[in-house]
Design a protein around this motif. Structure first.
Motif, PDB file in Angstrom:
ATOM      1  N   ASP A 104       0.736  -1.205   0.231  1.00 14.09           N
ATOM      2  CA  ASP A 104       0.043   0.150   0.015  1.00 14.09           C
ATOM      3  C   ASP A 104       0.721   1.280   0.164  1.00 14.09           C
ATOM      4  O   ASP A 104       1.932   1.276   0.529  1.00 14.09           O
ATOM      5  CB  ASP A 104      -0.916   0.090   1.122  1.00 14.09           C
ATOM      6  CG  ASP A 104      -0.235  -0.196   2.450  1.00 14.09           C
ATOM      7  OD1 ASP A 104       0.070   0.786   2.996  1.00 14.09           O
ATOM      8  OD2 ASP A 104      -0.082  -1.200   2.995  1.00 14.09           O
ATOM      9  N   PHE A 105       0.520   2.233  -0.797  1.00 14.16           N
ATOM     10  CA  PHE A 105       1.135   3.534  -0.781  1.00 14.16           C
ATOM     11  C   PHE A 105       0.335   4.625  -0.334  1.00 14.16           C
ATOM     12  O   PHE A 105      -0.972   4.593  -0.860  1.00 14.16           O
ATOM     13  CB  PHE A 105       1.903   3.884  -2.171  1.00 14.16           C
ATOM     14  CG  PHE A 105       2.340   2.685  -2.552  1.00 14.16           C
ATOM     15  CD1 PHE A 105       3.707   2.635  -2.334  1.00 14.16           C
ATOM     16  CD2 PHE A 105       1.881   1.668  -3.420  1.00 14.16           C
ATOM     17  CE1 PHE A 105       4.662   1.374  -2.724  1.00 14.16           C
ATOM     18  CE2 PHE A 105       2.840   0.472  -3.790  1.00 14.16           C
ATOM     19  CZ  PHE A 105       4.280   0.346  -3.397  1.00 14.16           C
ATOM     20  N   CYS A 106       0.687   5.750   0.222  1.00 11.79           N
ATOM     21  CA  CYS A 106      -0.190   7.033   0.345  1.00 11.79           C
ATOM     22  C   CYS A 106       0.163   7.993  -0.825  1.00 11.79           C
ATOM     23  O   CYS A 106       1.317   8.468  -0.693  1.00 11.79           O
ATOM     24  CB  CYS A 106       0.030   7.534   1.762  1.00 11.79           C
ATOM     25  SG  CYS A 106      -0.760   9.103   2.011  1.00 11.79           S
ATOM     26  N   LEU A 107      -0.705   8.258  -1.573  1.00  9.36           N
ATOM     27  CA  LEU A 107      -0.203   9.231  -2.960  1.00  9.36           C
ATOM     28  C   LEU A 107      -0.825  10.452  -2.587  1.00  9.36           C
ATOM     29  O   LEU A 107      -1.999  10.861  -2.039  1.00  9.36           O
ATOM     30  CB  LEU A 107      -0.937   8.509  -4.007  1.00  9.36           C
ATOM     31  CG  LEU A 107      -0.220   7.348  -4.588  1.00  9.36           C
ATOM     32  CD1 LEU A 107      -0.680   6.781  -5.816  1.00  9.36           C
ATOM     33  CD2 LEU A 107       1.340   7.568  -4.783  1.00  9.36           C
ATOM     34  N   SER A 108      -0.396  11.447  -3.118  1.00 11.31           N
ATOM     35  CA  SER A 108      -0.800  12.902  -3.325  1.00 11.31           C
ATOM     36  C   SER A 108      -1.561  13.035  -4.416  1.00 11.31           C
ATOM     37  O   SER A 108      -1.165  12.634  -5.730  1.00 11.31           O
ATOM     38  CB  SER A 108       0.291  13.974  -3.139  1.00 11.31           C
ATOM     39  OG  SER A 108      -0.258  15.334  -3.592  1.00 11.31           O
ATOM     40  N   SER A 109      -2.802  13.451  -4.381  1.00 12.52           N
ATOM     41  CA  SER A 109      -3.611  13.602  -5.586  1.00 12.52           C
ATOM     42  C   SER A 109      -3.056  14.909  -6.541  1.00 12.52           C
ATOM     43  O   SER A 109      -3.592  14.802  -7.613  1.00 12.52           O
ATOM     44  CB  SER A 109      -5.044  13.875  -5.089  1.00 12.52           C
ATOM     45  OG  SER A 109      -5.081  15.070  -4.169  1.00 12.52           O
ATOM     46  N   LEU A 110      -2.218  15.643  -6.060  1.00 12.91           N
ATOM     47  CA  LEU A 110      -1.866  16.749  -6.805  1.00 12.91           C
ATOM     48  C   LEU A 110      -0.484  16.239  -7.705  1.00 12.91           C
ATOM     49  O   LEU A 110      -0.561  16.416  -8.978  1.00 12.91           O
ATOM     50  CB  LEU A 110      -1.444  17.893  -5.921  1.00 12.91           C
ATOM     51  CG  LEU A 110      -2.626  18.579  -5.309  1.00 12.91           C
ATOM     52  CD1 LEU A 110      -2.075  19.760  -4.300  1.00 12.91           C
ATOM     53  CD2 LEU A 110      -3.771  18.876  -6.160  1.00 12.91           C
ATOM     54  N   THR A 111       0.506  15.608  -6.956  1.00 17.56           N
ATOM     55  CA  THR A 111       1.438  15.118  -7.480  1.00 17.56           C
ATOM     56  C   THR A 111       1.618  13.586  -7.900  1.00 17.56           C
ATOM     57  O   THR A 111       2.588  13.396  -8.817  1.00 17.56           O
ATOM     58  CB  THR A 111       2.896  15.294  -6.648  1.00 17.56           C
ATOM     59  OG1 THR A 111       2.743  14.432  -5.403  1.00 17.56           O
ATOM     60  CG2 THR A 111       3.101  16.708  -6.271  1.00 17.56           C
ATOM     61  N   HIS A 112       0.566  12.851  -7.640  1.00 21.63           N
ATOM     62  CA  HIS A 112       0.608  11.539  -7.829  1.00 21.63           C
ATOM     63  C   HIS A 112       1.868  10.761  -7.517  1.00 21.63           C
ATOM     64  O   HIS A 112       2.422   9.862  -7.971  1.00 21.63           O
ATOM     65  CB  HIS A 112       0.329  11.174  -9.412  1.00 21.63           C
ATOM     66  CG  HIS A 112      -0.889  11.716  -9.780  1.00 21.63           C
ATOM     67  ND1 HIS A 112      -2.204  11.298  -9.235  1.00 21.63           N
ATOM     68  CD2 HIS A 112      -1.144  12.863 -10.529  1.00 21.63           C
ATOM     69  CE1 HIS A 112      -3.323  11.954  -9.790  1.00 21.63           C
ATOM     70  NE2 HIS A 112      -2.676  13.042 -10.475  1.00 21.63           N
ATOM     71  N   LYS A 113       2.539  11.183  -6.273  1.00 24.65           N
ATOM     72  CA  LYS A 113       3.825  10.577  -5.813  1.00 24.65           C
ATOM     73  C   LYS A 113       3.613  10.165  -4.201  1.00 24.65           C
ATOM     74  O   LYS A 113       2.809  10.778  -3.683  1.00 24.65           O
ATOM     75  CB  LYS A 113       4.899  11.482  -5.784  1.00 24.65           C
ATOM     76  CG  LYS A 113       5.395  11.911  -7.253  1.00 24.65           C
ATOM     77  CD  LYS A 113       6.513  12.747  -7.296  1.00 24.65           C
ATOM     78  CE  LYS A 113       7.135  13.289  -8.667  1.00 24.65           C
ATOM     79  NZ  LYS A 113       8.200  14.156  -8.687  1.00 24.65           N
ATOM     80  N   PRO A 114       4.195   9.166  -4.104  1.00 22.03           N
ATOM     81  CA  PRO A 114       3.971   8.614  -2.703  1.00 22.03           C
ATOM     82  C   PRO A 114       4.503   9.641  -1.544  1.00 22.03           C
ATOM     83  O   PRO A 114       5.730  10.337  -1.938  1.00 22.03           O
ATOM     84  CB  PRO A 114       5.088   7.320  -2.502  1.00 22.03           C
ATOM     85  CG  PRO A 114       5.311   6.897  -3.880  1.00 22.03           C
ATOM     86  CD  PRO A 114       5.098   8.133  -4.663  1.00 22.03           C
ATOM     87  N   VAL A 115       3.966   9.748  -0.505  1.00 24.01           N
ATOM     88  CA  VAL A 115       4.029  10.670   0.639  1.00 24.01           C
ATOM     89  C   VAL A 115       3.879   9.705   1.960  1.00 24.01           C
ATOM     90  O   VAL A 115       3.871   8.275   1.687  1.00 24.01           O
ATOM     91  CB  VAL A 115       3.105  11.650   0.726  1.00 24.01           C
ATOM     92  CG1 VAL A 115       3.008  12.618  -0.466  1.00 24.01           C
ATOM     93  CG2 VAL A 115       1.754  11.308   0.665  1.00 24.01           C
TER      94      VAL A 115
END
Length: 403
Positions: A104-115
């Motif tokens: 599982d990954f937590c993604l930013s909906s703006l950058t679409h990168k894992p945070v």
């Protein structure tokens, strides 16, 4: 119309019967979620107009089939973060039943990168472990009964004759009654060295007696964890009888429960620790071999109610979980919970054999099961008719049955 005589004004009553009761809806309150799908509560009452005044009536006088929802879906804005997942792994076995996992990954909906996963901690997460079948194994002699893995849970551990004798000889040390055959064999032998060997089997065990003494001195492990469990409606108090912890070296004793968290080293023999609930975890961290503490614990009826009447407490190692039934007259907003506590050295697997929580795609249907991993406080939500296999990272779990 001036040339025409104007008739006199008249007011006539057109209907003397009062209007029938009707449902009145007040504007919905704030959304329960700051982003994404949430719930907004609106007040629904039954009213009737009498002599020009709005009068509150009993709900059964209004048409029940037409009553509006008291909770409505709402979306304030799109969430800035969301859970994303990798592809499922291959089945862990080449034949028979196994598991599949995914990351599982937590993604930013703006950058679409894992945070950092902390940004997604408030959002329900789908399962990351599920069962799989890779076909029958050639050496498998016959089918396994579906219920073979589940045994009824009892709050106390049943003693064999050998274990009962062991308990009598070492009653002052509160030997774990759940010790297996190998550990029971270790406890055999001369009285002189038996107590010394018993120290080694204290760590990682769950104590279910109403009172007892736990000797955590002389253990070889740097971290030694024990758990104390009692039925709901009780709480646990612990007194440190002796302590040889070296506080300067960083040795410490940690107490944790559902409603408390406390650490200490100095002046421990003068301390009285209260769990405030029916379970307590005690973790001892030592640096120098031979150091440790001796605890005495007692249980009593809780001074404050910390549970719902429909809650359940289960102690391992195996059991079956059924949705709790609310008592007649109980408040509908009550969430029924099942608490699971096993020995600290063990982990918990929960497999849904049969679930039916309503249509999965119906967003206005809020039946769901929430499973919480107590050690990490991570929660997973299951909807619809989803079968699942959930595994804990620690020895405690909580299940909430919503609606």
């Amino acid at each position: 119309c001036q040339p025409v005589p104007k008739p006199e004004s008249r007011v006539e009553v057109c209907d003397l019967n009062p209007c029938p009761p009707r449902w009145k809806v007040t504007p919905a309150g704030p959304c329960s979620s700051s982003c994404g799908l949430g719930l907004a509560v609106q007040l629904v009452t039954c009213v009737q107009i009498l002599h020009g005044q709005e009068v509150l009536q009993e709900e059964h006088l209004c048409p029940v089939a037409e009553k509006p929802l008291t909770s409505v879906p709402c979306v304030v804005r799109t969430c800035s973060y969301e859970w994303s997942f990798s592809e499922w792994s291959e089945c862990s076995t080449s034949c028979g039943n196994g598991i599949q996992t995914r990351q599982d990954f937590c993604l930013s909906s703006l950058t679409h990168k894992p945070v950092n996963p902390l940004f997604c901690r408030r959002f329900p997460k789908a399962i990351v472990v599920r069962g799989c079948a890779a076909g029958p194994c050639p050496e498998q002699e016959g089918p396994v009964s579906p219920g073979a893995e589940l045994q009824p849970v009892t709050a106390a551990t049943h003693l064999t004759t050998a274990a009962a004798g062991t308990e009598h000889r070492h009653k002052d040390l509160d030997v774990p009654l759940s010790a297996g055959p190998r550990e029971q064999a270790k406890l055999g032998g001369g009285e002189e060295d038996t107590a010394k060997r018993c120290f080694l089997c204290v760590c990682g065990h769950l104590f279910l007696n109403a009172t007892g003494i736990i000797n955590m001195t002389g253990v070889e492990s740097r971290d030694c964890t024990v758990a104390i469990g009692r039925p709901l409606r009780e709480e646990i108090s612990v007194t440190v009888l002796e302590s040889s912890l070296n506080c300067s070296a960083g040795e410490v004793l940690l107490f944790s429960g559902r409603m408390m968290w406390r650490t200490g080293c100095r002046k421990l023999p003068l301390s009285l620790i209260n769990s405030r609930t029916n379970t307590l975890i005690v973790k001892q961290r030592i640096v120098l071999p031979g150091n440790g503490v001796i605890l005495q614990y007692n249980s009593r009826t809780a001074t404050k109610k910390y549970y719902q009447d429909c809650d359940q407490q289960l102690f391992g190692p195996q059991g079956e979980i059924v949705t709790p039934v609310q008592l007649p007259g109980q408040r509908q907003e009550v969430v029924c919970r099942t608490f699971i506590t096993v020995a600290p050295r063990q982990r918990i697997s929960i497999r849904a054999l049969n679930t039916d929580l309503g249509p999965e795609g119906n967003q206005t249907h809020f039946n769901y099961i929430l499973v919480r991993d107590v050690s990490t406080m991570k929660t997973v939500v299951f909807h619809g008719k989803q079968q699942f296999l959930w595994q804990s990272t620690g020895s405690q779990a909580e299940i909430e049955f919503h609606e």
